[in-house]
Structures are given as structure tokens and as C-alpha cells.
Design a protein around this motif. Structure first.
Motif, PDB file in Angstrom:
ATOM      1  N   LYS A  97      -4.462  66.770  37.185  1.00  0.00           N
ATOM      2  CA  LYS A  97      -5.635  66.756  38.049  1.00  0.00           C
ATOM      3  C   LYS A  97      -6.104  68.192  38.335  1.00  0.00           C
ATOM      4  N   LYS A  98      -7.390  68.348  38.634  1.00  0.00           N
ATOM      5  CA  LYS A  98      -7.986  69.677  38.700  1.00  0.00           C
ATOM      6  C   LYS A  98      -7.448  70.547  39.825  1.00  0.00           C
ATOM      7  N   GLU A  99      -6.946  69.949  40.898  1.00  0.00           N
ATOM      8  CA  GLU A  99      -6.442  70.732  42.027  1.00  0.00           C
ATOM      9  C   GLU A  99      -4.948  70.989  41.954  1.00  0.00           C
ATOM     10  N   MET A 117       8.242  70.274  43.158  1.00  0.00           N
ATOM     11  CA  MET A 117       8.101  69.021  42.422  1.00  0.00           C
ATOM     12  C   MET A 117       6.850  68.287  42.910  1.00  0.00           C
ATOM     13  N   PHE A 118       6.302  67.439  42.052  1.00  0.00           N
ATOM     14  CA  PHE A 118       5.206  66.562  42.458  1.00  0.00           C
ATOM     15  C   PHE A 118       5.311  65.259  41.677  1.00  0.00           C
ATOM     16  N   ASP A 119       4.566  64.261  42.113  1.00  0.00           N
ATOM     17  CA  ASP A 119       4.687  62.928  41.538  1.00  0.00           C
ATOM     18  C   ASP A 119       3.876  62.804  40.248  1.00  0.00           C
ATOM     19  N   ILE A 120       4.102  61.687  39.555  1.00  0.00           N
ATOM     20  CA  ILE A 120       3.494  61.431  38.246  1.00  0.00           C
ATOM     21  C   ILE A 120       2.714  60.130  38.284  1.00  0.00           C
ATOM     22  N   SER A 121       1.551  60.117  37.641  1.00  0.00           N
ATOM     23  CA  SER A 121       0.828  58.871  37.378  1.00  0.00           C
ATOM     24  C   SER A 121       1.061  58.488  35.923  1.00  0.00           C
ATOM     25  N   MET A 122       1.754  57.392  35.729  1.00  0.00           N
ATOM     26  CA  MET A 122       1.947  56.863  34.377  1.00  0.00           C
ATOM     27  C   MET A 122       0.778  55.924  34.095  1.00  0.00           C
ATOM     28  N   TYR A 123       0.016  56.233  33.059  1.00  0.00           N
ATOM     29  CA  TYR A 123      -1.137  55.376  32.803  1.00  0.00           C
ATOM     30  C   TYR A 123      -1.086  54.813  31.385  1.00  0.00           C
ATOM     31  N   ILE A 131       2.618  54.746  39.738  1.00  0.00           N
ATOM     32  CA  ILE A 131       3.021  56.016  40.345  1.00  0.00           C
ATOM     33  C   ILE A 131       4.531  56.157  40.259  1.00  0.00           C
ATOM     34  N   LEU A 132       4.968  57.269  39.725  1.00  0.00           N
ATOM     35  CA  LEU A 132       6.387  57.570  39.598  1.00  0.00           C
ATOM     36  C   LEU A 132       6.704  58.757  40.501  1.00  0.00           C
ATOM     37  N   LYS A 133       7.467  58.503  41.547  1.00  0.00           N
ATOM     38  CA  LYS A 133       7.784  59.570  42.489  1.00  0.00           C
ATOM     39  C   LYS A 133       8.725  60.590  41.860  1.00  0.00           C
ATOM     40  N   VAL A 193      13.897  74.254  47.142  1.00  0.00           N
ATOM     41  CA  VAL A 193      13.052  73.357  46.358  1.00  0.00           C
ATOM     42  C   VAL A 193      12.074  72.653  47.303  1.00  0.00           C
ATOM     43  N   GLY A 194      10.844  72.428  46.843  1.00  0.00           N
ATOM     44  CA  GLY A 194       9.855  71.695  47.628  1.00  0.00           C
ATOM     45  C   GLY A 194       9.310  70.515  46.856  1.00  0.00           C
ATOM     46  N   TRP A 195       8.602  69.654  47.557  1.00  0.00           N
ATOM     47  CA  TRP A 195       8.064  68.438  46.937  1.00  0.00           C
ATOM     48  C   TRP A 195       6.735  68.090  47.582  1.00  0.00           C
ATOM     49  N   ILE A 196       5.692  67.999  46.765  1.00  0.00           N
ATOM     50  CA  ILE A 196       4.395  67.512  47.214  1.00  0.00           C
ATOM     51  C   ILE A 196       4.260  66.063  46.764  1.00  0.00           C
ATOM     52  N   LYS A 197       4.037  65.167  47.698  1.00  0.00           N
ATOM     53  CA  LYS A 197       4.027  63.735  47.389  1.00  0.00           C
ATOM     54  C   LYS A 197       2.647  63.273  46.935  1.00  0.00           C
ATOM     55  N   GLU A 198       2.182  63.885  45.858  1.00  0.00           N
ATOM     56  CA  GLU A 198       0.918  63.506  45.244  1.00  0.00           C
ATOM     57  C   GLU A 198       1.113  63.420  43.733  1.00  0.00           C
ATOM     58  N   PRO A 199       0.511  62.415  43.077  1.00  0.00           N
ATOM     59  CA  PRO A 199       0.688  62.232  41.623  1.00  0.00           C
ATOM     60  C   PRO A 199      -0.278  63.103  40.817  1.00  0.00           C
ATOM     61  N   PHE A 200       0.061  64.358  40.683  1.00  0.00           N
ATOM     62  CA  PHE A 200      -0.817  65.302  40.004  1.00  0.00           C
ATOM     63  C   PHE A 200      -0.764  65.176  38.484  1.00  0.00           C
ATOM     64  N   TYR A 201       0.397  64.827  37.952  1.00  0.00           N
ATOM     65  CA  TYR A 201       0.582  64.825  36.491  1.00  0.00           C
ATOM     66  C   TYR A 201       0.246  63.454  35.922  1.00  0.00           C
ATOM     67  N   MET A 202      -0.604  63.419  34.916  1.00  0.00           N
ATOM     68  CA  MET A 202      -1.050  62.172  34.300  1.00  0.00           C
ATOM     69  C   MET A 202      -0.317  61.992  32.970  1.00  0.00           C
ATOM     70  N   TYR A 203       0.631  61.076  32.971  1.00  0.00           N
ATOM     71  CA  TYR A 203       1.549  60.873  31.853  1.00  0.00           C
ATOM     72  C   TYR A 203       1.106  59.663  31.031  1.00  0.00           C
ATOM     73  N   ARG A 204       0.594  59.913  29.849  1.00  0.00           N
ATOM     74  CA  ARG A 204       0.083  58.854  28.989  1.00  0.00           C
ATOM     75  C   ARG A 204       1.240  58.070  28.351  1.00  0.00           C
ATOM     76  N   GLN A 205       1.185  56.750  28.456  1.00  0.00           N
ATOM     77  CA  GLN A 205       2.192  55.894  27.847  1.00  0.00           C
ATOM     78  C   GLN A 205       1.695  55.451  26.474  1.00  0.00           C
ATOM     79  N   ARG A 206       2.287  56.052  25.443  1.00  0.00           N
ATOM     80  CA  ARG A 206       1.885  55.731  24.072  1.00  0.00           C
ATOM     81  C   ARG A 206       2.974  54.914  23.394  1.00  0.00           C
ATOM     82  N   GLU A 207       2.571  53.988  22.531  1.00  0.00           N
ATOM     83  CA  GLU A 207       3.528  53.119  21.845  1.00  0.00           C
ATOM     84  C   GLU A 207       4.467  53.910  20.944  1.00  0.00           C
TER      85      GLU A 207
END
Length: 318
Positions: A97-99, A117-123, A131-133, A193-207
Motif C-alpha cells: 500500500k502507498k503509505e 512488523m506489519f500485517d499481510i493481506s492475502m488476496y 488478513i494474516l496477522k 521490535v514493534g508491530w503495526i496492526k495494519e495489512p500493508f503487504y499485499m500477498y498474491r496467492q498464485r497456483e
């Protein structure tokens, strides 16, 4: 010095690389970023697309081409050229994500953090998003963040790291589970270590991504034993014993058993897992993180330990 170096390994991702690079172009702190693209011997048109972006944004992108050596080797290659205050990684078929980097960098600087660390959006192709924390599911958030880091999602892509952490430290070459092999052990080198609880990373699920179910058995699945042995050697005799024990439960007894059981050749490895757990962590059922897991998780782990493969198969088919 740039604030963040983004290392982008690329291997035959011409369908997705534009979206990845655009997400870097659109970062809200773009002028404070350097993006290091490592083409790991792609045979498609990925490099032509990369060249377009390097020409258009020469102050942002640096491009390198090397012989194919796998994801870990490509990341190591990029690390040699990284000069940023912090390091992060983006796979060439994913995006952010842009921010993202403005927020995580500010969090790191404000709290003097070695890793954020930050969360992941698996799409998925059908549009579904999960959302993967960063922390493991069912783990209480009031745990010490350094301890949580050890058992967190081991991805290198949902974190930024102080560059000094990577001095004399690398990913393994041509080894599956390279993130699990590398990331948890970094806890030995960090203070905070710190953790931002936002899904910034967009993880593409490919076959056809490397960790999706394979149509045929491969001995590369057994790389997990080398990875777990490395973690045990480095961290078992430290204050992170409980976390290491849970990593063995989570990634060896639970996760890998679910992969091995799909193949006749792999079923014997489940018996090997049972043996290793009894030898290395005979009291694993008392692990505090294991106790936080749901009933199905616990049943599956116990079936693996008891080598009741046929019952496990029956449960998984439901």
C-alpha cells in the motif's frame, strides 16, 4: 542515505511486476526510498518492464541481472547494494500500500525499533482477501514483542529491518522455507521490535507459487528438517526456549505434516517428525502457545505424535 532500501527479487513475473513497481512509485515517501530489483535469471519479459521503470525513475530503481539462484540468493545479491537506513523485501508478484513505508519508518524512528512488523493481506484470483496477522493466530497480544517476533509469521516481506542486522548474515541458497530459516534467529541481534496492526503487504496467492500444493512429491519438502535443526541449534538454549518449542510444533509437527500427508512418499516423514518431537521436546503439550490453539489444531498434533496417519487423513478429508 535513503531511509529504506526495498529489495525486489524477480523471476518470471511479467504479469505482475508492473503492479509491484507501481506500488513503489506511489509510496508517500518515494524520494526517501531506493528500490533494488534483482532479476534472478528470468526467461520471460520481466526485464523489459524493469528497464522501462529504471529509465523513467532512475533516482528510484536500480536494476541487476544474475543467474538463477533462487529467492534467498536473489535477496542476498540485493543486500550487497542496499544503502538505506532500513531494509525491506517485496516479492516481484506482490505489492504494498502507498503509505506503507512512511508509516513503518516513522514507527521505527519514533520508538527506536530494530524491526517493525506489519500485517499481510492475502488476496486470491477470485477477489477474496484474507488478513494474516504478523503474530501467530490465537496468541495473546500482551506477550513480549521480542518473544512474539520469534513465533510470528516468518515472512521477510512484512517487516523493515535496521540494515546493520544483515551484516554478515544471509538467506540460505536454494532452500525452501528460507524465511523461517533466517528471520526468527534475528532476535539474537535486536533490542526492540514493534508491530503495526495494519495489512500493508499485499500477498498474491498464485497456483504455481513455490509453497502451494505440488502435483508430485518433491524431496524439497524435507528442507524443513534442516531449517528446524538450525533454529533449534541457535535458539533452543536461550530465553526463547518456549518459542522454539512452539516453532517445532507449528512448522514441523503441524504445518509440514499437512504437506507430507498428501503423498505416499511423505507419510514416512510424519513418523520421523513424531520421533524428533519426542526426542527434542518431550513435554511439548505443556507449551503455553500450544495451549492457546484451537481443538482441531491440538487433535491434529496429537495424531501426528501418535503416528495415527489414517485417522489424520480421515479428518482432513472432511
Amino acid at each position: 542515505m535513503k531511509k529504506i532500501s526495498v529489495i525486489i527479487p524477480v523471476y518470471n513475473v511479467q504479469k505482475y511486476i508492473k503492479e509491484c513497481l507501481e506500488s513503489i512509485v506511489n509510496q508517500t515517501i518515494r524520494d526517501d526510498i531506493e528500490a533494488i530489483i534483482v532479476n534472478d535469471g528470468s526467461s520471460d519479459q520481466s526485464q523489459e518492464i524493469i528497464d522501462e521503470y529504471v529509465k523513467k525513475y532512475p533516482y528510484l530503481f536500480k536494476s541487476y541481472i544474475k543467474e538463477n539462484g533462487g529467492l534467498g540468493d536473489a535477496r542476498n545479491y540485493g543486500l550487497k547494494y542496499a544503502t538505506g537506513e532500513y531494509i525491506t523485501f517485496v516479492d516481484g508478484d506482490d505489492f504494498v500500500k502507498k503509505e506503507t513505508y512512511e508509516k513503518v519508518y516513522n514507527e521505527a524512528k519514533h520508538n527506536d525499533l530494530d524491526i517493525v512488523m506489519f500485517d499481510i493481506s492475502m488476496y486470491y484470483k477470485n477477489g477474496r482477501i484474507q488478513i494474516l496477522k504478523a503474530e501467530n493466530n490465537n496468541i495473546k497480544e500482551n506477550e513480549n514483542l521480542n518473544n512474539l517476533f520469534v513465533i510470528s509469521n516468518p515472512s521477510a516481506c512484512n517487516k523493515i529491518f535496521k540494515r546493520e542486522l544483515w551484516e554478515n548474515y544471509q538467506f540460505p541458497k536454494r532452500l525452501w522455507y528460507e524465511d523461517l530459516y533466517t528471520i526468527p534467529i534475528l532476535v539474537k541481534k535486536v533490542q526492540k521490535v514493534g508491530w503495526i496492526k495494519e495489512p500493508f503487504y499485499m500477498y498474491r496467492q498464485r497456483e504455481n507459487s513455490i509453497m502451494q500444493t505440488k502435483p508430485r512429491y518433491t524431496d524439497k519438502l524435507k528442507d524443513i528438517f534442516e531449517v528446524i535443526n538450525k533454529i533449534n541449534k541457535e535458539l533452543k538454549c536461550t530465553k526463547y526456549y518456549s518459542e522454539v518449542e512452539f516453532l517445532n510444533i507449528e512448522h514441523l509437527m503441524h504445518g509440514s505434516s499437512l504437506r507430507f500427508i498428501n503423498y505416499d512418499e511423505g507419510k514416512k516423514e510424519i513418523k520421523n517428525i513424531s520421533k524428533k518431537m519426542k526426542e527434542n521436546f518431550p513435554n511439548w503439550r505443556n507449551n503455553k502457545y500450544y495451549k492457546m490453539q484451537n481443538v482441531k489444531y491440538k487433535i491434529m498434533c496429537n495424531l501426528v505424535c501418535l503416528r495415527q496417519i489414517w485417522i489424520l487423513e480421515k479428518i482432513l478429508k472432511k
